[in-house]
Design a protein around this motif. Structure first.
Motif, PDB file in Angstrom:
ATOM      1  N   UNK A 186      56.667  23.771  72.241  1.00  0.00           N
ATOM      2  CA  UNK A 186      56.950  24.865  71.316  1.00  0.00           C
ATOM      3  C   UNK A 186      58.439  25.160  71.245  1.00  0.00           C
ATOM      4  N   UNK A 187      59.127  24.954  72.345  1.00  0.00           N
ATOM      5  CA  UNK A 187      60.553  25.219  72.375  1.00  0.00           C
ATOM      6  C   UNK A 187      61.160  24.156  73.272  1.00  0.00           C
ATOM      7  N   UNK A 188      61.777  23.167  72.651  1.00  0.00           N
ATOM      8  CA  UNK A 188      62.171  22.010  73.462  1.00  0.00           C
ATOM      9  C   UNK A 188      63.156  22.361  74.552  1.00  0.00           C
ATOM     10  N   UNK A 189      64.002  23.381  74.316  1.00  0.00           N
ATOM     11  CA  UNK A 189      64.989  23.672  75.344  1.00  0.00           C
ATOM     12  C   UNK A 189      64.324  24.271  76.584  1.00  0.00           C
ATOM     13  N   UNK A 190      63.337  25.149  76.383  1.00  0.00           N
ATOM     14  CA  UNK A 190      62.622  25.724  77.527  1.00  0.00           C
ATOM     15  C   UNK A 190      61.744  24.663  78.178  1.00  0.00           C
TER      16      UNK A 190
END
Lengths: 431, 297
Positions: A255-259
């Motif tokens: 859902x959020x590649x950085x996290x």
């Protein structure tokens, strides 16, 4: 009489309420300063960035008062365009590279060639700020889409992090080794993030693979869409197979590649801001991040990175162009400012004089050599890129998520739609 | 006192009345009416929000007839609306009937069912995004405990729209329950007593008393939920952004995309007016049906 007075009061009060919000804030008259308004896109990081650097500018330029705002990426573009519609647009605005032609078409940006020396900037990102030969925006920092992976997870999987995959077959095999599932087949760790249903990342990922297979989204002169070429079909089938045959990911898992990259849910992918969350949540792990160009389809081809970025331009409604240009030059031509911006945004600089300082502080140093050697491309530029992107993304979603879809047919349909847009507008530039 | 008009007001009373409604009328004119008329004008133009609008006559409306995306969005919106309205009302009716009895903690249950209504769609959507994540979400985790395979709730073109409907139903039920409860409490207990004396079963009592007297309430719920559903945007924007492969794109999301992502504000205004007409017709039809039912009752 009393009633009439009461009536008059109510009407005046109401009129006051209605018109109060519409009055335009008068420009500052204090000390005859020229007011320059600036709208950035970002979050608290960008707010802190401006809080630090703008007062320094004002100190050295007492005749200019810079009033700045930071809007979030999600809705910022809409708000900036609405502000132009309302006649209260900022003098300097931030715009994402791919949106530049659209904003020029809107009449929102004005040419700024007279203020900038192209020799100060690296060619590819600088050229992206141009449309029809004129410069409309200059890059503050670039955004690099390449093959990101975690060296620690490579080692865990028995792979050598210093030898990333050299072609697509190896990429699929490595990704499979990096993927972890439980005994029921449930995904625990995505070996490679297959980007689906994203407004722009789905197409960016696809485009970099396509270039690395020798294809392109448009013909060289930009008049024909080549989204249905042999290379385009091969690329779409390959990414579809990563998801459905090699099963290196489940659609929608990231859902959020950085996290998710920081948490190790996803350990490799072709994306542009995977390490950002790691910097915040586990900065000690940033040392594990590696980025290289996307591997080519085979040894006869070249692997590429995609470069976009955050650009700054002067709006067409700006009344004090020279003052705005001074602020703009300060932001994009001061190496310290550019380096900080690049490090915070995890993107390499376009300003040549910032490259050495950036290299000393960032893990991008190695890949930057590749970029300098020409392994980087920009996505095509077109004033109706938003529509083109939506059409192509939809086609890719169909191919990736409905494995029985006829790939050639889906790409033919999308190509026909894009060709219709080009026929009624202008050819695409770039790539 | 000389009465000046058909409402039987004196001249000064009429003037005072006008003065008191003036603020609301002026606000309505400037905040609602003028923008609406301006949007109608824009629907006949090509306008990108920065350059001056260019008159294209019926061009935008003609373009709409060949716009596949628009028809997909219209179809999705209607499917979303029909299922959301019917399922929400059916579930809410069942819950309301249960909560209308003398059971323990009834206040608690009423609060629980109403709670989703209080939260904003954006906040709820963010929570659902995490709950429905295919490999890591709580919903699939619970299903896996029962050996049910994990479902791609929002990432499969065939499942995304039903999932959105499911979430909408979950949120709407609380509102519908409150309305049904109010209506149920207005039904005279003597009607049930008389039916019981006549030997009517519980089902017959429900069908012939409860349901019949709740029909106007149901129509009201249909109209309100229908209007809100036809305007679905926040939840779709946050949960799927219209994807995957346009499987969940709605008319309002299409309007947003055309206006703010594609710079076609004139066309977006035309789409908005078509949606307005659809809502107007459906509301009119519903009101007519309510009126007829009222007369029948």
């Amino acid at each position: 009489m009393k009633k009439r007075l009461l009536a008059l009061c109510i009407v005046l009060l109401t009129a006051g309420m209605v018109f109060a919000g519409g009055s335009k804030e008068s420009s500052s008259s204090e000390d005859e300063k020229t007011v320059v308004t600036l709208t950035f896109l970002g979050n608290q990081v960008q707010q802190d960035f401006l809080d630090k650097w703008i007062p320094l500018f004002e100190e050295n330029n007492p005749d200019i008062d810079v009033q700045y705002t930071v809007l979030d990426w999600g809705t910022g573009k809409t708000k900036i365009l609405s502000s132009f519609a309302g006649g209260v647009g900022s003098d300097i605005v931030m715009v994402y590279g791919a949106d530049i032609p659209q904003w020029i078409e809107y009449g929102a940006l004005s040419p700024i060639d007279e203020y900038f020396d192209p020799e100060m900037f690296i060619e590819v990102p600088f050229e992206m700020g141009k449309w029809n030969g004129k410069l409309y925006a200059v890059p503050l920092q670039s955004k690099l889409t390449g093959y990101y992976y975690r060296a620690d997870k490579y080692e865990e999987a028995g792979l050598d992090p210093d030898n990333p995959p050299s072609d697509w077959q190896q990429l699929a095999e490595y990704s499979q080794k990096l993927t972890k599932r439980d005994e029921n087949g449930n995904l625990i760790q995505s070996g490679f993030w297959v980007t689906t249903s994203h407004s722009y990342k789905t197409l960016t990922q696809y485009a970099v693979f396509l270039w690395s297979a020798g294809g392109s989204l448009f013909s060289e002169d930009g008049t024909k869409c080549t989204f249905n070429s042999r290379e385009a079909v091969t690329t779409a089938e390959y990414i579809r197979d990563l998801l459905n045959v090699y099963k290196v990911d489940d659609a929608g898992s990231i859902q959020n590649e950085s996290t998710d990259f920081a948490q190790g849910k996803m350990v490799s992918g072709v994306c542009n801001n995977a390490p950002r969350g790691m910097e915040i949540s586990n900065p000690e792990e940033v040392k594990f991040v590696r980025v290289v160009p996307v591997p080519p389809i085979d040894a006869n081809h070249t692997g590429y990175c995609e470069i976009g970025g955050d650009y700054l331009g002067i709006s067409a409604t700006c009344k004090n162009r020279d003052a705005a240009a001074r602020v703009l030059k300060y932001l994009v031509e001061t190496p310290e400012i550019v380096i900080q911006s690049c490090i915070e945004s995890f993107g390499p600089p376009a300003l040549k004089s910032a490259v050495d300082g950036f290299r000393a502080q960032s893990f991008y140093a190695d890949v930057w050599n590749d970029l300098s050697n020409g392994n980087v491309k920009v996505q095509p530029l077109h004033p109706r890129w938003g529509e083109i992107q939506a059409i192509m993304t939809k086609a890719l979603d169909v191919i990736y998520l409905e494995p029985n879809a006829d790939v050639q047919q889906v790409l033919d349909d999308a190509t026909a739609q894009v060709d219709a847009i080009i026929a009624e507008s202008v050819p695409a530039l770039g790539e | 006192m000389r009465k000046s008009n058909r409402l039987g007001l004196t001249k000064s009373e009429a003037h005072a009345g006008l003065i008191f409604v003036a603020p609301a009328v002026i606000l309505f004119i400037f905040i609602r009416l003028v923008p609406t008329i301006y949007a109608l004008f824009l629907s006949f133009t090509q306008f990108n929000m920065v350059k001056d609008p260019v008159w294209v006559g019926l061009g935008n409306y003609i373009k709409m007839t060949g716009d596949k995306e628009f028809f997909i969005s219209l179809q999705n919106t209607l499917v979303y609306t029909i299922f959301n309205v019917i399922i929400s009302a059916a579930v809410a009716l069942g819950v309301a009937v249960l909560l209308n009895r003398k059971i323990r903690f009834v206040g608690f249950f009423r609060a629980i069912y109403y709670m989703p209504q209080i939260a904003s769609w954006i906040a709820l959507s963010m929570i659902w995004t995490y709950l429905l994540n295919p490999p890591y979400g709580l919903v699939n985790y619970i299903l896996s405990l029962f050996n049910i395979s994990k479902a791609p709730w929002l990432s499969s073109p065939s499942m995304a729209l039903p999932t959105l409907i499911m979430i909408a139903v979950w949120r709407n039920v609380g509102y519908d329950v409150v309305i049904y409860l109010a209506a149920l409490q207005g039904i005279q207990p003597s009607l049930y007593e008389a039916a019981e004396i006549d030997g009517a079963s519980k089902l017959q009592q429900f069908l012939n008393i409860t349901w019949k007297l709740l029909i106007p309430t149901t129509v009201y719920i249909f109209i309100m939920t229908g209007i809100f559903s036809l305007q679905a945007f926040d939840q779709v924007f946050q949960l799927t952004a219209g994807g995957p492969a346009d499987a969940t794109i709605t008319v309002v999301l299409q309007i947003y995309r055309q206006a703010f992502q594609f710079g076609q504000m004139g066309y977006a205004c035309a789409l908005a007016f078509v949606l307005f007409v659809v809502i107007f017709i459906l509301s009119g039809m519903s009101l007519k049906i309510t009126g007829r039912l009222g007369e029948t009752e």
